[in-house]
Design a protein around this motif. Structure first.
Motif, PDB file in Angstrom:
ATOM      1  N   VAL A 263       0.879  -1.169   0.000  1.00  0.00           N
ATOM      2  CA  VAL A 263       0.000   0.000   0.000  1.00  0.00           C
ATOM      3  C   VAL A 263       0.913   1.216   0.000  1.00  0.00           C
ATOM      4  CG1 VAL A 263      -1.767   1.286   1.241  1.00  0.00           C
ATOM      5  CG2 VAL A 263      -1.827  -1.221   1.249  1.00  0.00           C
ATOM      6  N   HIS A 264       0.875   2.013  -1.078  1.00  0.00           N
ATOM      7  CA  HIS A 264       1.789   3.153  -1.143  1.00  0.00           C
ATOM      8  C   HIS A 264       1.320   4.180  -2.160  1.00  0.00           C
ATOM      9  CE1 HIS A 264       3.765   1.899  -4.986  1.00  0.00           C
ATOM     10  NE2 HIS A 264       3.449   0.687  -4.563  1.00  0.00           N
ATOM     11  N   ALA A 265       1.761   5.418  -1.955  1.00  0.00           N
ATOM     12  CA  ALA A 265       1.529   6.532  -2.887  1.00  0.00           C
ATOM     13  C   ALA A 265       0.050   6.823  -3.119  1.00  0.00           C
ATOM     14  CB  ALA A 265       2.228   6.272  -4.219  1.00  0.00           C
ATOM     15  N   ASN A 266      -0.756   6.644  -2.073  1.00  0.00           N
ATOM     16  CA  ASN A 266      -2.160   7.045  -2.133  1.00  0.00           C
ATOM     17  C   ASN A 266      -2.299   8.380  -1.392  1.00  0.00           C
ATOM     18  OD1 ASN A 266      -3.257   4.476  -3.382  1.00  0.00           O
ATOM     19  ND2 ASN A 266      -2.291   3.637  -1.559  1.00  0.00           N
ATOM     20  N   ALA A 267      -3.518   8.785  -1.059  1.00  0.00           N
ATOM     21  CA  ALA A 267      -3.707  10.040  -0.336  1.00  0.00           C
ATOM     22  C   ALA A 267      -2.985   9.984   1.010  1.00  0.00           C
ATOM     23  CB  ALA A 267      -5.196  10.307  -0.131  1.00  0.00           C
ATOM     24  N   LYS A 268      -2.407  11.086   1.434  1.00  0.00           N
ATOM     25  CA  LYS A 268      -1.704  11.143   2.714  1.00  0.00           C
ATOM     26  C   LYS A 268      -2.642  10.876   3.885  1.00  0.00           C
ATOM     27  CE  LYS A 268       2.417  12.326   1.209  1.00  0.00           C
ATOM     28  NZ  LYS A 268       3.600  11.443   1.391  1.00  0.00           N
ATOM     29  N   GLU A 269      -3.929  11.056   3.678  1.00  0.00           N
ATOM     30  CA  GLU A 269      -4.910  10.838   4.751  1.00  0.00           C
ATOM     31  C   GLU A 269      -5.399   9.395   4.826  1.00  0.00           C
ATOM     32  OE1 GLU A 269      -4.650  14.865   3.258  1.00  0.00           O
ATOM     33  OE2 GLU A 269      -5.369  13.054   2.252  1.00  0.00           O
ATOM     34  N   LEU A 270      -4.821   8.515   4.053  1.00  0.00           N
ATOM     35  CA  LEU A 270      -5.322   7.143   3.948  1.00  0.00           C
ATOM     36  C   LEU A 270      -5.345   6.434   5.299  1.00  0.00           C
ATOM     37  CD1 LEU A 270      -6.199   4.690   2.216  1.00  0.00           C
ATOM     38  CD2 LEU A 270      -3.794   4.104   2.042  1.00  0.00           C
TER      39      LEU A 270
ATOM     40  N   ILE B 229       5.223  -7.306   3.481  1.00  0.00           N
ATOM     41  CA  ILE B 229       4.342  -6.161   3.715  1.00  0.00           C
ATOM     42  C   ILE B 229       5.152  -4.880   3.552  1.00  0.00           C
ATOM     43  CG2 ILE B 229       2.895  -4.929   5.361  1.00  0.00           C
ATOM     44  CD1 ILE B 229       2.214  -7.553   6.679  1.00  0.00           C
ATOM     45  N   THR B 230       4.669  -3.988   2.683  1.00  0.00           N
ATOM     46  CA  THR B 230       5.243  -2.652   2.545  1.00  0.00           C
ATOM     47  C   THR B 230       4.105  -1.643   2.625  1.00  0.00           C
ATOM     48  OG1 THR B 230       7.027  -3.458   1.128  1.00  0.00           O
ATOM     49  CG2 THR B 230       6.601  -1.094   1.116  1.00  0.00           C
ATOM     50  N   ILE B 231       4.179  -0.759   3.603  1.00  0.00           N
ATOM     51  CA  ILE B 231       3.127   0.242   3.803  1.00  0.00           C
ATOM     52  C   ILE B 231       3.772   1.617   3.845  1.00  0.00           C
ATOM     53  CG2 ILE B 231       1.313   1.080   5.333  1.00  0.00           C
ATOM     54  CD1 ILE B 231       0.947  -1.816   6.286  1.00  0.00           C
ATOM     55  N   ARG B 232       3.312   2.499   2.938  1.00  0.00           N
ATOM     56  CA  ARG B 232       3.845   3.858   2.852  1.00  0.00           C
ATOM     57  C   ARG B 232       2.693   4.845   2.749  1.00  0.00           C
ATOM     58  NH1 ARG B 232       9.370   3.631  -0.496  1.00  0.00           N
ATOM     59  NH2 ARG B 232       9.292   5.832   0.004  1.00  0.00           N
ATOM     60  N   ASP B 233       2.938   6.067   3.197  1.00  0.00           N
ATOM     61  CA  ASP B 233       2.043   7.209   2.935  1.00  0.00           C
ATOM     62  C   ASP B 233       0.644   6.989   3.496  1.00  0.00           C
ATOM     63  OD1 ASP B 233       4.140   8.328   1.222  1.00  0.00           O
ATOM     64  OD2 ASP B 233       3.533   6.806  -0.223  1.00  0.00           O
ATOM     65  N   THR B 234       0.537   6.581   4.734  1.00  0.00           N
ATOM     66  CA  THR B 234      -0.778   6.432   5.367  1.00  0.00           C
ATOM     67  C   THR B 234      -0.846   7.305   6.614  1.00  0.00           C
ATOM     68  OG1 THR B 234      -0.139   4.599   6.812  1.00  0.00           O
ATOM     69  CG2 THR B 234      -0.870   4.033   4.589  1.00  0.00           C
TER      70      THR B 234
END
Length: 465
Positions: free
Chosen positions: A228-235, A248-253
């Motif tokens: 999950v990455h490069a979606n809205a900063k408010e995710l 698992i890689t999680i970015r920009d949440t």
């Protein structure tokens, strides 16, 4: 002769009317479809609904419905296929489709894949009866697509939607089954949910959806990749039932919920998130690297049941993290340690073995490197060759053999004022910086001296020559 003609005339008339009657009979629905399908007659206009007899004779046209692959270029092609086949055993491909709406009409089941690509005119995909896609539901490069309306679609093998930049609404059955993979990239979707009956996926990849603010699914296992990455900063990421994953890689949440996660077979990475807390209290083992990097708001963590990290441990540049003390049960690290940031303390009370090297660097002068330094006659937990610990401007280094024996050590920076203060006062910090700076300038002066001497030697050699 006159009587003979009179006798034959009724027979001739009757025969003629009989032939006219046969030629004038309405052909069967199968014959009509045969004419349309063989090119003997005109193709049905897409906006003309045929007689109901067409629908009643689908079973007699099963050869078309059993084709492995159908290529659709216009709405008339799709309408004709739908009239003949409610159930299609093969795949359907739309490419360079020129109409604005794809309407599956009477089609209920697609046994193979549904592929729609490179069709910039398509605005909407709809199908009030479509219930199943046995293969991949693949969409790519539909730059005008706004909506997907398939409210009865209950079974899909895989979803792969890419480059649908203005897709804002995707309506499927809320209890979709059969999914083995979900990839949604470059859309304008605001939420992704409705996969509540999906328990296991090979891939769950949600990226570059700039307006996406919420992901919620009950998936329990991800056997290959969860990204999950490069979606809205408010995710807000909510995976309340997830128990295991390979990577698992999680970015920009802005928030992460993984309350039941117990095992990660390979790497686990949290990068550039805006979360303030990260609680994985049920997590026990990590088969690869644990990376927590550049999470500027992160201050509260709980990985309290993790006993083994079989790869490296990377904790770097988390601005608000004052202590690295959230792995209280960690016993073994299978790779190297890399810590960098402003943290003031580290605490690993159960750690017995680090199979790689260790690099520990903090801008804080409060950090006590002695926690990691092993006495010369002791046995180090670091077994990978080298330990380097930097606290403020002080640096300590040890070279260590694979069995934990300290081979040599060195220390850089001045500690002459350490007895007068505890390192917390401004004067203490200033004195350490000043002392270290003096040492640096002394080294620079020596370099200049050697450089000038070498230049003079060269000059004399040239003079002699």
């Amino acid at each position: 002769m006159r009587y003979g003609v009179a006798f034959l005339l009724p027979l001739f008339v009757a025969s003629t009317f009989a032939k006219l009657n046969i030629q004038g009979q309405k052909p069967s629905a199968a014959e009509e479809f045969s004419a349309f399908g063989s090119g003997k007659g005109p193709k049905l206009p897409h906006n003309v609904r045929p007689h109901a007899n067409f629908l009643n004779n689908k079973r007699g046209l099963s050869e078309l419905c059993r084709k492995d692959h159908h290529v659709i270029e216009a709405s008339g092609d799709l309408y004709t296929l739908g009239i003949q086949c409610g159930n299609i055993s093969g795949s359907i491909t739309f490419t360079n489709y020129e109409d604005s709406i794809i309407d599956f009409g009477e089609i209920e089941n697609i046994g193979g894949s549904l592929i729609i690509e490179d069709s910039s005119s398509v605005v909407k995909i709809q199908g009030r009866k479509l219930k199943k896609v046995g293969g991949v539901f693949f969409i790519k490069n539909l730059t005008s697509l706004v909506a997907i309306e398939l409210p009865e679609l209950k079974y899909i093998n895989a979803i792969e939607w890419k480059v649908v930049p203005i897709l804002t609404n995707a309506r499927l059955d809320g209890l979709v089954e059969g999914l083995t993979s979900i990839t949604i990239s470059d859309s304008s979707l605001a939420t992704i949910n409705g996969f509540q009956k999906v328990e296991e996926l090979a891939i769950f990849d949600i990226n570059n959806n700039r307006f996406l603010e919420r992901i919620n699914t009950n998936v329990k296992r991800v056997t290959k990749e969860l990204r999950v990455h490069a979606n809205a900063k408010e995710l807000e990421l909510e995976l309340p039932e997830l128990k295991s994953a390979r990577n698992i890689t999680i970015r920009d949440t802005s928030s992460i919920e993984l309350p039941k996660l117990e095992r990660v077979d390979n790497s686990l990475e949290f990068i550039e998130n805006q979360v303030s807390q990260l609680f994985l209290s049920n997590l026990k083992t990590i088969g690869g690297t644990l990376g927590i990097m550049q999470n500027s708001q992160l201050s509260s963590l709980d990985f309290g049941n993790v006993t083994d990290v079989n790869g490296g441990l990377v904790i770097a540049n988390n601005t608000n993290m004052e202590k690295i003390d959230f792995l209280q049960q960690l016993k073994q690290i299978g790779g190297a340690i890399y810590f960098e940031g402003k943290f003031q303390d580290t605490d690993f009370p159960q750690l017995k073995l680090v199979k790689g090297s260790a690099f520990i660097k903090s801008n804080s002068v409060v950090l006590d490197c002695n926690k990691w330094i092993t006495p010369l006659n002791g046995r180090a937990i670091i077994r990978g060759g080298k330990l380097l610990c930097i606290s403020g401007r002080k640096q300590k280094t040890q070279n260590i053999s694979q069995d934990g024996k300290v081979l040599d050590e060195s220390e850089a920076g001045s500690n002459e004022h350490s007895g007068k203060d505890n390192g917390k006062s401004k004067n203490g910090v200033l004195s350490k910086i000043t002392s270290s700076s003096s040492s640096i300038f002394d080294n620079l002066n020596m370099v200049w001296i050697f450089g000038i001497a070498w230049a003079l030697c060269l000059f004399q050699i040239f003079q002699l020559g």
